[in-house]
Design an enzyme around this catalytic site. Structure first.
Site, PDB file in Angstrom:
ATOM      1  N   HIS A 216       1.052  -1.234   0.213  1.00 50.01           N
ATOM      2  CA  HIS A 216      -0.021  -0.066   0.023  1.00 50.01           C
ATOM      3  C   HIS A 216       0.952   1.326   0.075  1.00 50.01           C
ATOM      4  CE1 HIS A 216      -2.996  -2.906   1.581  1.00 50.01           C
ATOM      5  NE2 HIS A 216      -3.798  -2.315   0.602  1.00 50.01           N
ATOM      6  N   PHE A 218       2.779   4.699  -2.804  1.00 48.52           N
ATOM      7  CA  PHE A 218       2.281   5.574  -3.722  1.00 48.52           C
ATOM      8  C   PHE A 218       2.066   4.833  -5.371  1.00 48.52           C
ATOM      9  CE2 PHE A 218       3.871   8.380  -7.244  1.00 48.52           C
ATOM     10  CZ  PHE A 218       2.712   9.114  -7.260  1.00 48.52           C
ATOM     11  N   ASP A 257      -5.999   5.144  -0.817  1.00 48.59           N
ATOM     12  CA  ASP A 257      -5.172   4.714   0.408  1.00 48.59           C
ATOM     13  C   ASP A 257      -4.179   5.517   1.006  1.00 48.59           C
ATOM     14  OD1 ASP A 257      -6.031   1.937   0.647  1.00 48.59           O
ATOM     15  OD2 ASP A 257      -4.701   1.194  -1.070  1.00 48.59           O
ATOM     16  N   ASP A 366      -8.956  -1.135  -7.518  1.00 42.25           N
ATOM     17  CA  ASP A 366      -8.244  -1.393  -6.269  1.00 42.25           C
ATOM     18  C   ASP A 366      -7.657  -2.920  -6.472  1.00 42.25           C
ATOM     19  OD1 ASP A 366      -6.974  -0.781  -3.936  1.00 42.25           O
ATOM     20  OD2 ASP A 366      -8.889  -1.398  -2.882  1.00 42.25           O
ATOM     21  N   GLN A 417      -4.039 -17.001  -4.400  1.00 41.79           N
ATOM     22  CA  GLN A 417      -4.251 -16.479  -5.405  1.00 41.79           C
ATOM     23  C   GLN A 417      -5.541 -17.193  -6.218  1.00 41.79           C
ATOM     24  OE1 GLN A 417      -3.207 -13.418  -4.590  1.00 41.79           O
ATOM     25  NE2 GLN A 417      -3.060 -12.923  -6.790  1.00 41.79           N
TER      26      GLN A 417
END
Length: 468
Positions: A216, A218, A257, A366, A417
């Protein structure tokens, strides 16, 4: 002749017919006075005697007595001068002591002022940061932003519009330039009279407000925003939604975020952190992201909405908050079910329908990494697992519950996953695809391929374990 009073003693000397008066303290005895005269004249004390003079054999020694008087006067004068000096020194010392005391008080006051200023800064900072855990300052730029304006080639401009864009190849300053280009390219800067310098400052402040977490961070913010930009083109959203809706979609993606601490809502609630207490355990992280976003917008230097009338700003604020809050995965089922009820008879003129669509779009963006090519998507899985394992390690150390999918001793990349793609991603994208069939090739097909690949890897791991 001599006489005494209660406070002093007087000696009268007759010198050449003139009576000279000498005054001594009453504490001086006759022998003390005689000693003084003898010392002044320079003769031994025993043969010399002080007596009243009225004539006779001493009458001719006027000069002697005059000298005596002069020397006695000098001795007394010296005594008085010494006393004056003592008084002067005492006064000076008192003044110096007073100055030292005052300077000391100044030092105390200065330290107190410094302490008060520091405390005031902390209070202001805590309000500006909405109780950021690391007391990190939001730092809007008052001058023209200094990050270099990168020249984006035509190939880069085209690549930005595709879901296959590889963000790993770009440095933070380059990503800032790409984000800036998106706002210009979509016509948002032109249509809403956004000051280009303010846009730069805002993006810089946003970048600085993302923490250096494994996942989480940039770069994740950029990927989500780039995927939103891609979906706007892929689904031709500017033909179906208002420019205000597009501005909300892009801005919510950029801010979704902000200041993420790297520990999810479950940890915040179980650990009873300040964020959980502040937001009453209701989406504490998402509420915090919204608060930080609008704290940045409250700085005039970073307010890209400064030209908006109050009603339009209220729409922007409410719309952005709604979308950021929708990224809480605890609400996933609720939002997906709501959209399923509307999608078969979707009405782009119905504001409730449009709001639900925008919530679905930001949710898709997201968690869209697996839509991208394997070499772009897989490193993000490693980053997310690293963040998960850090949290589960802390939860174990603090005696808090640990989610199985975050426990390094229970989960593998492949099994994590397969489950996530099968039960979360594919059903969500299939539902959105009903409204936008073009997502089939661009997004759904890559998801299915990614699921199949992880299933194959999982089978191979299980075979190896069985052989051991």
């Amino acid at each position: 002749m001599g006489s005494a009073s209660s406070s002093y003693r007087v000696i009268y000397l007759d010198v050449d017919g003139r009576i000279q008066k000498v005054v001594f303290s009453r504490y001086c005895s006759s022998s003390d006075i005689k000693e003084l005269f003898c010392a002044a004249v320079g003769v031994p004390r025993s043969p010399y005697r002080v007596v009243p003079v009225t004539g006779g054999p001493l009458a001719g020694k006027e000069e002697l007595f005059q000298n005596v008087l002069t020397q006695v006067a000098e001795q007394i004068s010296r005594v008085f001068r010494i006393n004056e000096m003592k008084a002067d020194v005492t006064n000076r010392l008192a003044m110096l002591e007073k100055r030292v005391e005052l300077e000391g008080m100044k030092v105390v006051e200065i330290e107190k002022c410094r302490s008060d200023i520091k405390r005031l800064r902390e209070e202001i900072g805590s309000q500006n940061r909405i109780f950021l855990e690391d007391h990190k300052n939001l730092s809007p730029r008052r001058d023209v932003p200094t990050y270099p304006k990168y020249y984006l080639s035509q190939d880069t401009i085209e690549a930005l519009r595709w879901t296959t864009f590889d963000a790993w190849q770009w440095e933070p300053n380059e990503m800032l330039s790409c984000l800036e280009h998106m706002y210009h390219d979509l016509g948002l800067v032109r249509d809403f009279s956004i000051n280009p310098i303010t846009l730069k400052r805002w993006l810089l402040c946003v970048r600085d407000s993302y923490r250096n977490n494994p996942f989480h961070n940039f770069r994740h913010c950029f990927c989500v925003t780039q995927m939103m930009y891609s979906m706007i083109y892929l689904c031709k959203l500017q033909e179906k939604l208002t420019q205000l809706d597009v501005l909300v979609l892009m801005t919510a993606a950029v801010c979704h975020d902000l200041d993420h601490p790297g520990f999810n809502n479950t940890y915040q609630i179980n650990a009873r952190t300040d964020l959980a207490v502040r937001y009453n355990d209701i989406s504490p992280l998402e509420n915090h992201h919204c608060a930080v976003a609008f704290k940045i917008f409250s700085q005039p230097e970073c307010n890209i909405f400064s030209s908006f009338p109050p009603d339009a700003y209220k729409q922007i604020r409410q719309g952005t908050i709604t979308l950021i809050l929708a990224t809480d995965m605890a609400r996933h089922g609720e939002i997906l079910d709501s959209f399923k009820e509307k999608v078969d008879h979707f009405d782009f003129t119905d504001q409730e329908h449009v709001t639900c669509l925008k919530m679905m779009l930001i949710k898709c963006c997201d968690i869209s990494n697996e839509v991208r090519p394997m070499e772009v998507a897989e490193p993000w899985v490693d980053c997310l697992l690293e963040e998960y394992f850090t949290q589960s390690d802390r939860e174990k150390a603090e005696g808090l519950p640990v989610a199985p999918f975050m426990d390094r001793e229970k989960v593998t990349k492949q099994t994590a996953q397969v489950g996530f793609i099968t039960f979360i991603l594919i059903p969500m994208f299939e539902t959105v695809m009903k409204l936008f069939p073009q997502l089939e090739a661009a997004m759904l097909q890559p998801l299915r391929e990614s699921r199949d690949r992880y299933e194959d890897q999982s089978d191979q791991v299980q075979k190896k374990n069985a052989e051991l």
